[in-house]
Design a protein around this motif. Structure first.
Motif, PDB file in Angstrom:
ATOM      1  N   GLN A  13       0.844  -1.181   0.000  1.00 55.05           N
ATOM      2  CA  GLN A  13       0.000   0.000   0.000  1.00 55.05           C
ATOM      3  C   GLN A  13       0.890   1.244   0.000  1.00 55.05           C
ATOM      4  O   GLN A  13       2.043   1.185   0.416  1.00 55.05           O
ATOM      5  N   PRO A  14       0.354   2.383  -0.408  1.00 50.81           N
ATOM      6  CA  PRO A  14       1.150   3.609  -0.420  1.00 50.81           C
ATOM      7  C   PRO A  14       1.780   3.930   0.932  1.00 50.81           C
ATOM      8  O   PRO A  14       2.894   4.411   0.993  1.00 50.81           O
ATOM      9  N   VAL A  77      -6.337  13.063  -2.475  1.00 46.45           N
ATOM     10  CA  VAL A  77      -6.588  14.454  -2.116  1.00 46.45           C
ATOM     11  C   VAL A  77      -7.132  15.166  -3.351  1.00 46.45           C
ATOM     12  O   VAL A  77      -6.720  14.884  -4.472  1.00 46.45           O
ATOM     13  N   ALA A  78      -8.067  16.072  -3.127  1.00 44.80           N
ATOM     14  CA  ALA A  78      -8.571  16.936  -4.200  1.00 44.80           C
ATOM     15  C   ALA A  78      -8.213  18.370  -3.827  1.00 44.80           C
ATOM     16  O   ALA A  78      -8.140  18.719  -2.644  1.00 44.80           O
ATOM     17  N   LEU A  95      -9.565  15.856   1.657  1.00 43.37           N
ATOM     18  CA  LEU A  95      -9.444  14.411   1.454  1.00 43.37           C
ATOM     19  C   LEU A  95     -10.592  13.874   0.605  1.00 43.37           C
ATOM     20  O   LEU A  95     -11.721  14.356   0.705  1.00 43.37           O
ATOM     21  N   THR A  96     -10.281  12.869  -0.183  1.00 45.48           N
ATOM     22  CA  THR A  96     -11.291  12.132  -0.924  1.00 45.48           C
ATOM     23  C   THR A  96     -11.559  10.827  -0.166  1.00 45.48           C
ATOM     24  O   THR A  96     -10.930  10.554   0.864  1.00 45.48           O
ATOM     25  N   GLU A  97     -12.460  10.024  -0.680  1.00 46.07           N
ATOM     26  CA  GLU A  97     -12.706   8.704  -0.075  1.00 46.07           C
ATOM     27  C   GLU A  97     -11.421   7.878  -0.074  1.00 46.07           C
ATOM     28  O   GLU A  97     -11.121   7.195   0.909  1.00 46.07           O
ATOM     29  N   GLN A  98     -10.649   7.958  -1.154  1.00 39.19           N
ATOM     30  CA  GLN A  98      -9.361   7.253  -1.206  1.00 39.19           C
ATOM     31  C   GLN A  98      -8.417   7.775  -0.123  1.00 39.19           C
ATOM     32  O   GLN A  98      -7.641   7.011   0.445  1.00 39.19           O
ATOM     33  N   GLY A  99      -8.478   9.066   0.156  1.00 39.08           N
ATOM     34  CA  GLY A  99      -7.647   9.650   1.193  1.00 39.08           C
ATOM     35  C   GLY A  99      -8.015   9.130   2.569  1.00 39.08           C
ATOM     36  O   GLY A  99      -7.142   8.896   3.410  1.00 39.08           O
TER      37      GLY A  99
END
Length: 144
Positions: A13-14, A77-78, A95-99
Motif C-alpha cells: 500500500q502507499p 486528495v482533491a 481528502l477524498t474517499e481514497q484519502g
C-alpha cells in the motif's frame, strides 16, 4: 501484517511504500491528519500540524506540497484554486474517499510500528538494566 506489508499477497500500500526513515517519513500521515480535521492551504496545514502535535512535528513546507501533489495524483486528495481578497490565489486541499482509506492504512502501519518500537524499547531497557546501567548511561547503584 508481516514485515510492514499492509496490502497482503505482496501488494504494498502507499503507506508502506513511503515509510522510510528520516523526518520526511512523517509528512504524509501528518498531512492526512491535518486534512481529517479540516481542509486547508499548505501553510495553514503546516501550522495545524504544529499546533496538533505541540510543536513535535514540524514538516518542511516544500515536502508538504510535494506530498500533497503526489496524494492528489493518486486520488487521495482533491484541490481547488481559491480567490483570496487579501492576497494571491491559493490552492485548498481536502481528502477524498481514497484519502480516508489511505489514512486508515497509515493508522494500521503506524500502530504496527508503535508495537515494534515499544518492543525494542523494552528490550533495550531490560538489557541496560541487566548490564547495570541506567537509562542515562550511568552505573546503577551497587548492592554492596
Amino acid at each position: 501484517m508481516p514485515r510492514g506489508d499492509c496490502g497482503g499477497e505482496g501488494a504494498r500500500q502507499p503507506c508502506c511504500r513511503r515509510r522510510g526513515g528520516g523526518g520526511g517519513a512523517l509528512v504524509e500521515p501528518a498531512a492526512l491528519a491535518a486534512l481529517l480535521y479540516a481542509g486547508g492551504y499548505g501553510y495553514d496545514m503546516r501550522r495545524t500540524i504544529l499546533d496538533m502535535t505541540d510543536g513535535e512535528v514540524d514538516v518542511d513546507v516544500g515536502g508538504l506540497y510535494r506530498s500533497l501533489r503526489r496524494l492528489e495524483d493518486e486520488g487521495a486528495v482533491a484541490s481547488r484554486w481559491c480567490e483570496d481578497a487579501s492576497g494571491p490565489r491559493r490552492r485548498e486541499y481536502e481528502l477524498t474517499e481514497q484519502g480516508l482509506e489511505l489514512a486508515e492504512q497509515w493508522l494500521d502501519a503506524l500502530r504496527a510500528r508503535q508495537r515494534l518500537d515499544e518492543l525494542l524499547v523494552g528490550l533495550l531497557e531490560g538489557g541496560l538494566n541487566a548490564a547495570g546501567r541506567s537509562r542515562e548511561g550511568a552505573q546503577a547503584p551497587s548492592d554492596g
